[in-house]
Structures are given as C-alpha cells and as structure tokens.
Design a protein around this motif. Structure first.
Motif, PDB file in Angstrom:
ATOM      1  N   ASP A  63      35.933  30.769  88.037  1.00 41.06           N
ATOM      2  CA  ASP A  63      36.915  31.232  86.491  1.00 41.06           C
ATOM      3  C   ASP A  63      37.635  29.676  86.180  1.00 41.06           C
ATOM      4  OD1 ASP A  63      39.389  32.124  85.478  1.00 41.06           O
ATOM      5  OD2 ASP A  63      38.189  33.659  85.307  1.00 41.06           O
ATOM      6  N   ILE A  64      37.019  29.379  84.926  1.00 39.68           N
ATOM      7  CA  ILE A  64      37.520  28.275  84.439  1.00 39.68           C
ATOM      8  C   ILE A  64      39.011  28.102  84.062  1.00 39.68           C
ATOM      9  CG2 ILE A  64      37.264  28.859  81.986  1.00 39.68           C
ATOM     10  CD1 ILE A  64      36.280  25.887  81.630  1.00 39.68           C
ATOM     11  N   ARG A  65      39.717  29.262  83.809  1.00 40.39           N
ATOM     12  CA  ARG A  65      41.174  29.345  83.652  1.00 40.39           C
ATOM     13  C   ARG A  65      41.811  29.254  84.929  1.00 40.39           C
ATOM     14  NH1 ARG A  65      44.804  31.379  79.620  1.00 40.39           N
ATOM     15  NH2 ARG A  65      46.704  32.290  80.549  1.00 40.39           N
TER      16      ARG A  65
ATOM     17  N   THR B 292      40.560  27.732  87.462  1.00 42.21           N
ATOM     18  CA  THR B 292      40.439  26.291  87.786  1.00 42.21           C
ATOM     19  C   THR B 292      41.460  25.272  87.162  1.00 42.21           C
ATOM     20  OG1 THR B 292      38.178  27.030  87.976  1.00 42.21           O
ATOM     21  CG2 THR B 292      38.726  24.471  87.619  1.00 42.21           C
ATOM     22  N   ALA B 293      41.469  25.495  85.845  1.00 40.73           N
ATOM     23  CA  ALA B 293      42.433  24.604  85.241  1.00 40.73           C
ATOM     24  C   ALA B 293      43.816  24.766  85.684  1.00 40.73           C
ATOM     25  CB  ALA B 293      42.429  24.965  83.499  1.00 40.73           C
ATOM     26  N   ARG B 294      44.311  25.852  85.910  1.00 39.61           N
ATOM     27  CA  ARG B 294      45.603  25.916  86.425  1.00 39.61           C
ATOM     28  C   ARG B 294      45.775  25.510  87.735  1.00 39.61           C
ATOM     29  NH1 ARG B 294      46.099  28.685  82.054  1.00 39.61           N
ATOM     30  NH2 ARG B 294      47.695  29.632  81.245  1.00 39.61           N
TER      31      ARG B 294
ATOM     32  N   ASP C  36      42.741  25.314  75.996  1.00 35.93           N
ATOM     33  CA  ASP C  36      43.732  26.386  76.274  1.00 35.93           C
ATOM     34  C   ASP C  36      43.811  26.922  77.650  1.00 35.93           C
ATOM     35  OD1 ASP C  36      44.459  25.974  73.859  1.00 35.93           O
ATOM     36  OD2 ASP C  36      43.368  27.906  72.954  1.00 35.93           O
ATOM     37  N   HIS C  37      42.886  26.576  78.437  1.00 36.94           N
ATOM     38  CA  HIS C  37      42.852  27.341  79.926  1.00 36.94           C
ATOM     39  C   HIS C  37      44.100  26.395  80.814  1.00 36.94           C
ATOM     40  CE1 HIS C  37      39.176  29.252  79.071  1.00 36.94           C
ATOM     41  NE2 HIS C  37      38.570  28.120  78.788  1.00 36.94           N
TER      42      HIS C  37
ATOM     43  N   LEU D 192      39.267  21.308  78.965  1.00 41.43           N
ATOM     44  CA  LEU D 192      39.884  22.426  79.614  1.00 41.43           C
ATOM     45  C   LEU D 192      40.578  23.224  78.313  1.00 41.43           C
ATOM     46  CD1 LEU D 192      40.938  20.869  82.736  1.00 41.43           C
ATOM     47  CD2 LEU D 192      39.265  22.525  82.404  1.00 41.43           C
TER      48      LEU D 192
END
Length: 437
Positions: free
Chosen positions: A188-190, A192-194, A270-271, A268
C-alpha cells in the motif's frame, strides 16, 4: 586465507561479525512478547516452507558458545540486536526483567571475552501490540521507540561501545509496506509513505532521547545498493535515478541533510503525512557514525506497467550468490566514496557484507567474496572514505527472513536439527587475517 593483512586497514580499524535477535535467538519464553515476524511467518506462503524464528539458532541458550566462536576468530566487536518484545513485551509499559537479565548476561559475556558490544535497537522485530496500533504507519511510534531506546541506555548503555537506532530503514518501510515481502506484509503506497517518514522520525527522536540520557557514539545502519541502468536509454537512466531515490537518497538525504529528495517527495505526494516537513530537523539530528550494509548492485530498467514507481531490477550478467544476487565488489567502493564525497564527513562502518552459499563447511566462493570486498574497502579508504570498521554477515547460518533456513550466510555452519556449530573455511580465513597480522 586472505591475501590482505589487517594492518593495511589502519591501527584502529574494527573487525567484527553481525547477527540479529529474531534470526538467531529463539527462546520465545521467559516473558518475551509476540513480534510481527511471529505472525508473518505463521501465515502460509510468507516464508520458505513456513519456517519461523521460534527456535532459530537457540542463541538464547547457546550464547556462550557463540561468543567463544567470535573470540576465537579474533574479532574485535560483535554487532547484535536487542529484541524489543523481549524487553518490553507490549512495546510500551511493563519491562520484562528476564529479558533484561538475558542481555545483561550476553553483554557481560562479550566484555569477558574482549569483544566490543555494537548494539542495534531495532532489527525488524516490532512488538505485535504496536502493529495493532498501526506500527510504522502511526506517528506515535517515534515516542514508543524513543522510550524503548531510553530503557536500553539506562540498563546497558554503560557497557556498549556503539549503538545504532534502526537497521535498514528501506526494508522496514518499503520492502515491508510496498513490496510486502517482509512483515507486516503490506502492499500500500500510503502505508509506505508514512512508514518511510516515521522510521526516520523515530530514529531522530531516539537519538535526541539517548543523548539526553548521556549516550555516546550513536548511529544508524542503512542498506545501500549501487543502482546502474540496464541500458543507455534515457528511460532506463531515469528509472535508475528514481530507484536510487527510493532506495538510497531518501535515507541518506533525510539523515545526513535533514531533507528528502524533491523528486521522491513529489512522487509520494499526498500519501506523505501532513506536516512532515516540520519534522525534518529531528530526522536530520546529527549522528556520530554511519553504518552501511552492502550486498549487491541493481540493474534498473524502465517499467511503465507500474506507474507509481516505474523502475524494476532486471537480472544482470555477473556471477551470483545462492540467493541470486550479483557479486559486485566495485559497488561497495563506489558507495563508500559517494557517501564520503556527497555528504557530511562521518566515520563509516561496513556493518553488513556477505553472501548466501550452498550448505557445507568448505566455502571457497565465500572466501573469495570476502577477500574481494575487503579489497573494495581498502580502495575506498585510498580514495578518501573514512571507513573505520567491517562486520561480516553473518556469524551463524540463521533464519533468513522470508527465505527461511534455505539460504546460509554464516561463517559458522549450523545443523538446525542438532544445533551443532561448525566453523567454515571463511571463518578460518578471518581467523588467519585477525591472528596473523
């Protein structure tokens, strides 16, 4: 035997071997809490043959024998990791006294054998109750991790030569939250970014908390890969720069410059967590040394089929290890010199380097691998990199994460049925280097 000699590296150069708690300890008793790798390994399809670290190398009980092997090889230092769930079973709150007692015995055993303890706070075994709260996706993990770091400093800090906050944050964040190959297995890219931000926020928060407790000689361990384009096409070159940004620049720039690479931030979008830029002074908290783990290079090709990150590694032509990684010692020289030239000057330690090889005591390819990479370190020093130590991965054959017990990196062979340890030719090569120079 190696053709290089110890004195070529300098009088204060540190030689050691490395391990990680979940990969060798076993001992899931005496109050130890559950870790994300326990549940990940218990889920069918996640690890080879369903293997787990429940027993591993039984280092929890056999640590004296393992430290004897370290001493007898002539190593100066032992790079090990604390198991967060062994010390604080729920991740926060109540401390497990039996876990503290184990690491007291282990560290005192190192000192009794003349081994310098090089500790890592986090080598991937997050307490499961913290994963239930979002784990590395939850900003609160910076505080949880800092509290755990303070406990370690208070209990053991007076006996540690060096402390690393986190081992391989790329694996903690990207491999485990985007590719999903390691616990907790997200794709999940969100998420991941977090995780990419919070893992470095936790690092910086912990360094500040440790310094407030009087801790010295603090660093972080990054796994870096030399990224090279598969062809000379502009698309492959652009993909290589992107891959390098995700794998290398995000963590190097964040830790050593206090900023993230603009191209990756844009991708990345808004993620990333709201207000992440306000945390960058903490992310870039000065450290005393940098650890670099190096195994191979990546040949990168453009991959339009994955628009989020259109870059994919492709198979290269060089000789490969048993895990399929190309043997490319030049990449180690290049990365050590790059970090030295492009970032603030810091003492650098090669904190992991080694190869998977087929089972057996006679391992001439591994001997050749180590010799070539030791020479790569010497070349990096010649070019001005301040490399002060080298740790072989690993002391023991062990639980190799998703690969289970099928891939063996050890200088010492482990018969997993009997737990018998048998030094390999590569162990003898280090023994010759360290005793005869």
């Amino acid at each position: 035997m190696f053709s290089v000699s110890r004195n070529q590296f300098g009088p204060d150069f540190t030689f050691g071997a490395a391990t990680a708690a979940y990969q060798i300890e076993g001992g899931q008793t005496d109050g130890r809490g559950p870790a994300i790798w326990d549940s990940f390994a218990a889920t069918p399809g996640n690890t080879d043959k369903g293997d787990s670290g429940v027993m591993a190398c039984d280092h929890y009980n056999r640590w004296p024998e393992d430290l004897d092997l370290m001493r007898d090889a002539g190593f100066d230092a032992y790079r090990f990791s604390f198991a967060w769930p062994r010390l604080i079973p729920a991740g926060t709150g109540t401390v497990n006294d039996k876990g503290v007692d184990f690491y007291d015995r282990l560290i005192d055993g190192m000192l009794e054998r003349g081994l310098k303890p090089y500790a890592t706070l986090y080598h991937w075994d997050l307490p499961s109750p913290l994963q239930d709260k979002g784990g590395w996706m939850n900003r609160d993990i910076a505080g949880w991790f800092a509290d755990y770091a303070v406990l370690v400093q208070q209990k053991f800090g007076d006996r540690l030569d060096a402390m690393a906050t986190i081992n391989e944050p790329w694996c903690v964040a990207f491999l485990s939250h985007f590719i999903g190959a390691h616990a907790p297995g997200y794709r999940d890219i969100r998420a991941t970014a977090r995780a990419m931000h919070h893992v470095l926020l936790a690092h910086g928060t912990a360094v500040n908390a440790l310094r407030a407790e009087g801790a010295k000689n603090l660093g972080i361990v990054l796994n870096l890969q030399k990224s090279e384009p598969a062809t000379d096409s502009p698309a492959d070159k652009a993909a290589t720069h992107l891959f390098d940004g995700i794998f290398n620049r995000w963590y190097l720039d964040g830790v050593l410059k206090g900023e993230y690479p603009a191209d990756i931030v844009k991708r990345l979008g808004d993620h990333l967590p709201d207000g992440f830029a306000d945390d960058m002074a903490v992310v870039g908290t000065p450290i005393d040394w940098l650890g670099i783990n190096y195994y191979t290079r990546s040949l990168i090709a453009d991959d339009p089929a994955t628009p989020a990150f259109p870059a994919k590694p492709v198979e290269g032509p060089l000789e490969k290890t048993d895990i399929g990684w190309e043997i490319y010692p030049q990449g180690l020289t290049d990365l050590l010199v790059r970090v030295s030239d492009d970032y603030k000057k810091l003492p650098i330690f090669v904190t992991e380097n080694g190869m998977a090889e087929v089972e057996g005591i006679d391992d001439p390819r591994r001997v050749n691998y180590y010799e070539a990479h030791l020479k790569a370190v010497l070349e990096a020093q010649r070019q001005g990199a301040d490399v002060r130590g080298y740790f072989a991965w690993s002391l023991l054959d062990n639980f190799e994460w998703a690969e289970g017990y099928a891939k063996r990196f050890g200088l010492v062979h482990v018969d997993y049925e009997t737990q018998k340890r048998s030094p390999k030719a590569s162990y003898r090569a280090f023994q010759g280097l360290l005793h005869n120079s």
